[in-house]
Design a protein around this motif. Structure first.
Motif, PDB file in Angstrom:
ATOM      1  N   GLU A 231     -84.506 -12.725 -30.216  1.00  0.00           N
ATOM      2  CA  GLU A 231     -83.830 -13.325 -31.356  1.00  0.00           C
ATOM      3  C   GLU A 231     -84.673 -13.147 -32.623  1.00  0.00           C
ATOM      4  N   ASN A 246     -76.715 -14.861 -19.730  1.00  0.00           N
ATOM      5  CA  ASN A 246     -75.880 -16.007 -20.089  1.00  0.00           C
ATOM      6  C   ASN A 246     -75.907 -16.343 -21.588  1.00  0.00           C
ATOM      7  N   GLN A 247     -76.132 -15.318 -22.433  1.00  0.00           N
ATOM      8  CA  GLN A 247     -76.114 -15.494 -23.881  1.00  0.00           C
ATOM      9  C   GLN A 247     -75.302 -14.373 -24.512  1.00  0.00           C
ATOM     10  N   TYR A 259     -78.879 -15.046 -30.810  1.00  0.00           N
ATOM     11  CA  TYR A 259     -78.287 -15.503 -29.559  1.00  0.00           C
ATOM     12  C   TYR A 259     -77.165 -16.491 -29.863  1.00  0.00           C
ATOM     13  N   ASP A 260     -76.178 -16.524 -28.979  1.00  0.00           N
ATOM     14  CA  ASP A 260     -75.032 -17.416 -29.179  1.00  0.00           C
ATOM     15  C   ASP A 260     -74.622 -17.964 -27.814  1.00  0.00           C
ATOM     16  N   GLN A 261     -74.629 -19.291 -27.692  1.00  0.00           N
ATOM     17  CA  GLN A 261     -74.261 -19.927 -26.423  1.00  0.00           C
ATOM     18  C   GLN A 261     -72.852 -20.518 -26.467  1.00  0.00           C
ATOM     19  N   ARG A 269     -70.024 -14.159 -20.610  1.00  0.00           N
ATOM     20  CA  ARG A 269     -71.103 -14.440 -21.561  1.00  0.00           C
ATOM     21  C   ARG A 269     -72.387 -13.868 -20.966  1.00  0.00           C
TER      22      ARG A 269
END
Length: 358
Positions: A231, A246-247, A259-261, A269
């Protein structure tokens, strides 16, 4: 029609769990179990399974030797069901893909959690899809080829030499893939030169626990750096990036990784669509989007966004795709400019970057 499954697994507990999942699913049936590859090979001509599920680590004959023998003698779709990649042998499970297995999947464990139920559903879905994949006989390898050392230009496939006299208007290549993707990425990356002039940003749908093993495996078979994006870093030329597990992976207004959750998109994802749309917003027409083999439709809308922004778009063709879902959806949208077999995609990308002649 019932899909017949041969299960090759040395753990009695794992065998019980996987067998229960399969036998409790409509249209699936475990027709035989084996504790190692030797027993598995004996059962194939007797049971004629539609698909084989095998572990990696087993006594007498492990999953790699077993897969090599199956593909040489009794070609069948093979799904590797194994524990997440271990630190002491992170590349071994992906060697099964080189040998002809179609995909890797984490070994289910007993439990009643929502995650376990999701894992059950995903395993059944993969077995259904992969059981219909056509596979072909492969000759046994008499020896294992040495991996390509990083930062060299030699590889198992011809590497297209870059021409330094031209400067490309393209600033990035983005790639999305799912089922069959590791093999497709391997084919593309080993044909790219170490002097590749732009970053490559990828999303590969892969089960939790296997990403680092994939990165390490690819790193040892191509001349470019392969790493997990950090990031706030800016993408660098000659580096292949993957999002962390998982991001979602995006680019901000300055072109740095973010990063985006947020929730999964099309069930995934990281999502190919999220990467493609974010990269398109930053690079606009100065990018190439590539959509490879995979089930579902993730990446189709994103590839369309790239094309509408003026970028160049490529999809893997049906003949060389293990599953033609994602490319097919993109083609149906009119998002694809070039539909190519996997062994021609690297050359086409280099052509679009003005690194090789038309």
């Amino acid at each position: 029609m019932t899909i017949h499954v041969l299960l090759v697994e040395d753990s009695p507990i794992a065998t019980m769990i996987i067998k229960r999942i399969i036998d409790n699913s409509s249209g699936l049936s475990v027709v035989g179990t084996a504790k190692n590859g030797v027993e598995g090979l004996e059962l194939i001509p007797k049971l004629n399974p539609d698909i084989i599920c095998t572990d990696l680590h087993m006594p007498k004959m492990d999953g790699l030797a077993f897969t090599q023998e199956v593909m040489a003698e009794f070609p069948r779709p093979i799904l590797v069901i194994s524990a997440s990649v271990q630190e002491d042998d992170p590349q071994n499970v992906f060697k099964l893909l080189e040998a002809g297995a179609l995909e890797v999947f984490p070994k289910p464990r007993a439990g009643l959690s929502q995650e376990y139920e999701a894992l059950q559903a995903e395993l059944v879905r993969k077995i259904r899809v992969l059981s219909g994949v056509k596979v072909f006989r492969r000759k046994r390898k008499t020896h294992s080829p040495a991996p390509v050392a990083p930062k060299t230009t030699s590889s198992a496939s011809p590497v297209v030499t870059a021409k330094t006299s031209k400067t490309s208007a393209i600033k990035a290549v983005v790639i999305g893939s799912s089922t069959g993707g590791p093999q497709a990425l391997h084919t593309i990356f080993q044909s790219l030169p170490a002097a590749f002039p732009v970053p490559i940003i990828c999303v590969q749908h892969i089960s939790l626990g296997f990403l680092q093993g994939l990165v390490d495996w690819l790193k040892n078979h191509c001349s470019l750096k392969v790493e997990i994006a950090k990031e706030k870093d800016f993408p660098k030329a000659g580096v292949i990036y993957f999002p962390p597990e998982n991001q979602h992976l995006k680019l901000d207004r300055q072109g740095r990784f973010v990063y985006d959750q947020s929730l999964p998109v099309t069930g995934h994802r990281p999502s190919v669509d999220v990467l493609f749309e974010s990269a398109s917003a930053y690079y606009r027409s100065q990018m190439v989007g590539v959509l490879l083999t995979g089930m579902g439709r993730d990446g189709a809308n994103g590839l369309q966004t790239i094309r509408k922004a003026g970028g160049m778009t490529i999809a893997q063709d049906e003949a060389t795709s293990i599953v033609f879902g994602m490319p097919k959806e993109a083609i149906a949208l009119g998002a694809v400019q070039h539909t190519l077999p996997i062994d021609q995609i690297a050359s086409k990308v280099l052509t679009l970057l003005s690194l090789c002649p038309f």
